[in-house]
Design a protein around this motif. Sequence first.
Motif, PDB file in Angstrom:
ATOM      1  N   GLY A 102       0.802  15.289 -12.808  1.00 28.85           N
ATOM      2  CA  GLY A 102      -0.266  15.725 -13.706  1.00 28.85           C
ATOM      3  C   GLY A 102      -0.764  17.122 -13.393  1.00 28.85           C
ATOM      4  N   ILE A 103      -0.818  17.472 -12.123  1.00 28.97           N
ATOM      5  CA  ILE A 103      -1.293  18.808 -11.735  1.00 28.97           C
ATOM      6  C   ILE A 103      -0.247  19.874 -12.052  1.00 28.97           C
ATOM      7  CG2 ILE A 103      -1.836  20.279  -9.741  1.00 28.97           C
ATOM      8  CD1 ILE A 103      -3.216  17.813  -8.494  1.00 28.97           C
ATOM      9  N   ALA A 104       0.998  19.613 -11.661  1.00 29.39           N
ATOM     10  CA  ALA A 104       2.045  20.630 -11.783  1.00 29.39           C
ATOM     11  C   ALA A 104       2.734  20.625 -13.141  1.00 29.39           C
ATOM     12  CB  ALA A 104       3.095  20.425 -10.691  1.00 29.39           C
TER      13      ALA A 104
ATOM     14  N   GLY B  31       0.807  -1.216   0.000  1.00 30.34           N
ATOM     15  CA  GLY B  31       0.000   0.000   0.000  1.00 30.34           C
ATOM     16  C   GLY B  31       0.836   1.260   0.000  1.00 30.34           C
ATOM     17  N   ARG B  32       1.936   1.249   0.721  1.00 30.02           N
ATOM     18  CA  ARG B  32       2.820   2.418   0.782  1.00 30.02           C
ATOM     19  C   ARG B  32       3.363   2.752  -0.609  1.00 30.02           C
ATOM     20  NH1 ARG B  32       6.254   4.706   5.036  1.00 30.02           N
ATOM     21  NH2 ARG B  32       8.182   5.438   4.101  1.00 30.02           N
ATOM     22  N   LEU B  33       3.771   1.729  -1.348  1.00 31.05           N
ATOM     23  CA  LEU B  33       4.279   1.937  -2.702  1.00 31.05           C
ATOM     24  C   LEU B  33       3.170   2.443  -3.621  1.00 31.05           C
ATOM     25  CD1 LEU B  33       6.531   1.646  -4.838  1.00 31.05           C
ATOM     26  CD2 LEU B  33       5.753  -0.701  -5.164  1.00 31.05           C
ATOM     27  N   LEU B  34       1.992   1.853  -3.526  1.00 26.40           N
ATOM     28  CA  LEU B  34       0.877   2.256  -4.394  1.00 26.40           C
ATOM     29  C   LEU B  34       0.426   3.682  -4.102  1.00 26.40           C
ATOM     30  CD1 LEU B  34      -1.183  -1.051  -4.423  1.00 26.40           C
ATOM     31  CD2 LEU B  34       0.261  -0.137  -6.249  1.00 26.40           C
ATOM     32  N   VAL B  35       0.311   4.027  -2.824  1.00 26.92           N
ATOM     33  CA  VAL B  35      -0.102   5.392  -2.465  1.00 26.92           C
ATOM     34  C   VAL B  35       0.956   6.396  -2.913  1.00 26.92           C
ATOM     35  CG1 VAL B  35      -0.527   6.958  -0.519  1.00 26.92           C
ATOM     36  CG2 VAL B  35      -1.621   4.719  -0.578  1.00 26.92           C
ATOM     37  N   GLY B  36       2.215   6.082  -2.675  1.00 26.39           N
ATOM     38  CA  GLY B  36       3.288   6.980  -3.104  1.00 26.39           C
ATOM     39  C   GLY B  36       3.305   7.174  -4.609  1.00 26.39           C
ATOM     40  N   SER B  37       3.109   6.093  -5.350  1.00 25.51           N
ATOM     41  CA  SER B  37       3.083   6.186  -6.812  1.00 25.51           C
ATOM     42  C   SER B  37       1.905   7.026  -7.291  1.00 25.51           C
ATOM     43  CB  SER B  37       2.999   4.787  -7.419  1.00 25.51           C
ATOM     44  OG  SER B  37       4.098   4.013  -7.033  1.00 25.51           O
ATOM     45  N   ALA B  38       0.759   6.823  -6.665  1.00 28.76           N
ATOM     46  CA  ALA B  38      -0.427   7.596  -7.047  1.00 28.76           C
ATOM     47  C   ALA B  38      -0.223   9.085  -6.756  1.00 28.76           C
ATOM     48  CB  ALA B  38      -1.659   7.070  -6.314  1.00 28.76           C
ATOM     49  N   LEU B  39       0.338   9.404  -5.589  1.00 26.27           N
ATOM     50  CA  LEU B  39       0.597  10.810  -5.257  1.00 26.27           C
ATOM     51  C   LEU B  39       1.595  11.430  -6.220  1.00 26.27           C
ATOM     52  CD1 LEU B  39       0.717  10.683  -1.359  1.00 26.27           C
ATOM     53  CD2 LEU B  39      -1.032  11.768  -2.798  1.00 26.27           C
ATOM     54  N   PHE B  40       2.620  10.665  -6.581  1.00 27.00           N
ATOM     55  CA  PHE B  40       3.605  11.142  -7.555  1.00 27.00           C
ATOM     56  C   PHE B  40       2.910  11.482  -8.877  1.00 27.00           C
ATOM     57  CE2 PHE B  40       6.410  10.392 -11.136  1.00 27.00           C
ATOM     58  CZ  PHE B  40       7.546  11.106 -10.793  1.00 27.00           C
TER      59      PHE B  40
END
Length: 143
Positions: free
Chosen positions: A96-98, A82-91
């Motif tokens: 995409g936003i910036a 989960g830590r890897l998936l959440v970090g990847s999603a936030l990245f």
Amino acid sequence: MKSLVALFAGLLFGVGLGIAGMTQPAVVLGFLDVAGAWNPRLLFVMAGAVLTTAIGYRLVWRARKPRLEASFEMPSARRIDGRLLVGSALFGIGWGIAGYCPGPALASLGSGIGSVWLLVASMMLGWWLASRWPLRSNPHSST
């Protein structure tokens, strides 16, 4: 010597990002706009990076040891958690936003654009928070 090699590699990487236009958020956001005015430039940059990495790894692994270290160090973690998936999603969401990922953001600090400084400060805060996030002990983890 190792620090000089790292500095040279970082400068070379930053110059390459600038030449490729990856320090311009419009280029990255244009790549992500597949339904609109799609810009494939980032695809070619990524393909060049993958090809360079593939060749580089083949050459490096032929050596018995690295030139500036005592031995090769490879990550031991192999699990997707989960830590890897959440970090990847936030990245991905932040990119995409910036329109910047960490390398181009750092390379763009000299541009004088205030939003780039805010982005880098936010990345550093995120890295700091992630380093303090408690890891659960898991008997099945390889870390």
